[in-house]
Design an enzyme around this catalytic site. Structure first.
Site, short mmCIF file in Angstrom:
data_model
loop_
_atom_site.label_atom_id
_atom_site.label_comp_id
_atom_site.label_asym_id
_atom_site.label_seq_id
_atom_site.Cartn_x
_atom_site.Cartn_y
_atom_site.Cartn_z
N GLU A 250 0.88 -1.19 0.00
CA GLU A 250 0.00 0.00 0.00
C GLU A 250 0.91 1.23 0.00
O GLU A 250 2.01 1.19 0.57
CB GLU A 250 -0.90 -0.05 1.24
CG GLU A 250 -1.76 1.17 1.53
CD GLU A 250 -2.71 1.54 0.41
OE1 GLU A 250 -2.49 2.60 -0.19
OE2 GLU A 250 -3.66 0.78 0.11
N ASP B 99 -16.82 -2.48 -7.06
CA ASP B 99 -18.24 -2.10 -6.99
C ASP B 99 -18.56 -1.11 -8.10
O ASP B 99 -19.61 -0.48 -8.07
CB ASP B 99 -18.57 -1.48 -5.62
CG ASP B 99 -17.86 -0.16 -5.41
OD1 ASP B 99 -16.75 0.01 -5.97
OD2 ASP B 99 -18.41 0.72 -4.71
N PHE C 237 -13.97 0.02 1.61
CA PHE C 237 -14.52 0.62 0.40
C PHE C 237 -15.73 -0.14 -0.11
O PHE C 237 -16.63 0.45 -0.70
CB PHE C 237 -13.43 0.73 -0.69
CG PHE C 237 -12.67 2.01 -0.56
CD1 PHE C 237 -11.65 2.13 0.36
CD2 PHE C 237 -13.00 3.10 -1.33
CE1 PHE C 237 -10.97 3.32 0.52
CE2 PHE C 237 -12.33 4.30 -1.18
CZ PHE C 237 -11.31 4.41 -0.26
N ASP D 250 -9.05 1.90 -6.93
CA ASP D 250 -9.65 3.19 -7.29
C ASP D 250 -10.25 3.09 -8.70
O ASP D 250 -9.55 2.73 -9.64
CB ASP D 250 -8.58 4.29 -7.27
CG ASP D 250 -7.95 4.42 -5.90
OD1 ASP D 250 -8.62 4.94 -4.99
OD2 ASP D 250 -6.80 3.97 -5.72
N ASP E 257 4.82 1.40 -4.67
CA ASP E 257 3.93 1.18 -5.81
C ASP E 257 3.95 -0.32 -6.13
O ASP E 257 4.98 -0.87 -6.54
CB ASP E 257 4.43 2.00 -7.00
CG ASP E 257 3.56 1.84 -8.23
OD1 ASP E 257 2.77 0.88 -8.29
OD2 ASP E 257 3.69 2.67 -9.14
N THR F 76 -14.67 -5.15 2.85
CA THR F 76 -13.62 -4.14 3.04
C THR F 76 -14.29 -2.79 3.29
O THR F 76 -15.50 -2.63 3.11
CB THR F 76 -12.71 -4.02 1.80
OG1 THR F 76 -13.41 -3.28 0.79
CG2 THR F 76 -12.28 -5.37 1.26
C1 LIG Z 1 -10.21 2.54 -3.20
S1 LIG Z 1 -8.95 2.06 -2.11
C2 LIG Z 1 -9.43 0.43 -1.60
C3 LIG Z 1 -8.75 -0.01 -0.34
C4 LIG Z 1 -9.14 -1.41 0.18
N1 LIG Z 1 -8.73 -2.45 -0.75
C5 LIG Z 1 -10.61 -1.51 0.46
O1 LIG Z 1 -11.33 -2.20 -0.28
O2 LIG Z 1 -11.06 -0.89 1.46
C6 LIG Z 1 -7.58 1.70 -3.17
C7 LIG Z 1 -6.24 1.68 -2.46
O3 LIG Z 1 -5.23 1.26 -3.36
C8 LIG Z 1 -4.04 1.97 -3.07
N2 LIG Z 1 -3.23 1.93 -4.30
C9 LIG Z 1 -3.55 2.43 -5.51
N3 LIG Z 1 -2.59 2.17 -6.40
C10 LIG Z 1 -1.62 1.49 -5.73
C11 LIG Z 1 -0.36 0.95 -6.12
N4 LIG Z 1 0.08 1.06 -7.37
N5 LIG Z 1 0.38 0.33 -5.19
C12 LIG Z 1 -0.06 0.20 -3.91
N6 LIG Z 1 -1.25 0.70 -3.48
C13 LIG Z 1 -2.02 1.33 -4.39
C14 LIG Z 1 -4.54 3.35 -2.69
O4 LIG Z 1 -3.59 4.04 -1.90
C15 LIG Z 1 -5.80 3.02 -1.91
O5 LIG Z 1 -5.56 2.90 -0.54
#
Ligand SMILES: C[S@@+](CC[C@H](N)C(=O)[O-])C[C@H]1O[C@@H](n2cnc3c(N)ncnc32)[C@H](O)[C@@H]1O
Length: 233
Positions: free
Chosen positions: A88, A174, A214, A138, A115, A212
């Site tokens: 993360e 979703d 989200f 996202d 990343d 989760t």
């Molecule tokens: C919409 S949130 C969903 C978080 C969790 N999976 C949930 O369902 O509650 C997406 C997460 O992915 C992380 N993220 C996005 N791109 C990433 C990457 N390339 N490497 C690591 N984390 C990433 C973001 O920081 C964010 O916390």
């Protein structure tokens, strides 16, 4: 070319925008005291020694973008036979999960703050993962942002490389248009991935996947949740 356009040209498109967010004092303590125990610093291009990291050669499940990590902690606790690696970029989320690992006394969950696409491409040995999870990435709903969506044919290529034959990629979202796009990309990779739901199908939600944060938000908004499960051939 000006310096500004050069930088723009060289900067890769990432699936996240880093907003640092404030750490609570407990999360600050977690980074100081718990990161050395449960966190892993990584120098790009160095192969990650997974057995060395966990102290055993159990299969490894990788979760990309765990958010606050509550569902990942739950899964790791329920499944001690596997090692769990969470990646993360969001610092408060990492701090939150460090505290959760301590609270639950987990020894099979380690974290990286990086990343995940870069880690997959430049740090994971071929065929070394049992499963990769991508829950509620996202959705980048605006058309001009679609290029930021993490699930691309390039990511599928990296997953094909990192998963062992028979290993599974599990995604959930979703956001219906994103679910359709994920399905299309994965179905195009049918030489390397087999849809566990059969061609063109979404999988039923597995009982082992906790809700989760989200996902709960999506449910409140009335969104339908889709799971996709594909096996590496
Ligand atoms: C919409 S949130 C969903 C978080 C969790 N999976 C949930 O369902 O509650 C997406 C997460 O992915 C992380 N993220 C996005 N791109 C990433 C990457 N390339 N490497 C690591 N984390 C990433 C973001 O920081 C964010 O916390």
């Amino acid at each position: 070319m000006t310096a500004e356009t050069t930088t723009k040209f060289l900067r890769p498109i990432r699936s996240f925008v880093l907003r640092e967010g404030r750490l609570t004092s407990a999360q600050e303590r977690a980074f100081r005291d718990l990161w050395p125990l449960y966190g892993m610093d990584w120098t790009p291009d160095t192969p990650i020694d997974l057995a060395g990291l966990f102290g055993n050669a159990h299969p490894v499940v990788l979760e990309i973008g765990f958010g606050n990590g509550d569902s990942l902690a739950e899964m790791a606790e329920q499944d001690p036979q596997n090692n769990w690696l969470g990646i993360e970029v969001h610092r408060p989320g990492v701090g939150h999960l460090l505290l959760e690992i301590e609270r639950r006394g987990l020894t099979n969950l380690k974290l990286m703050r990086h990343d995940a696409v870069e880690v997959l491409g430049r740090g994971i040995a071929p065929g070394s993962l049992e499963r990769v999870q991508l829950f509620f990435p996202d959705p980048w709903p605006k058309r001009r942002h679609h290029k930021r969506r993490i699930l691309t044919p390039e990511l599928i290529g990296l997953l094909a490389h990192a998963l062992r034959p028979g290993g599974v990629f599990h995604a959930a979202t979703d956001w219906e248009p994103y679910a359709e796009q994920m399905l299309e990309i994965l179905e195009t990779s049918s030489e390397t991935f087999e849809n566990l739901a059969g061609p063109g199908g979404f999988s039923p939600r597995p009982a082992a996947r906790p809700l989760t944060r989200f996902e709960q938000r999506g449910e409140r908004l009335g969104h339908r949740v889709r799971d996709l499960m594909f096996r590496r051939r």
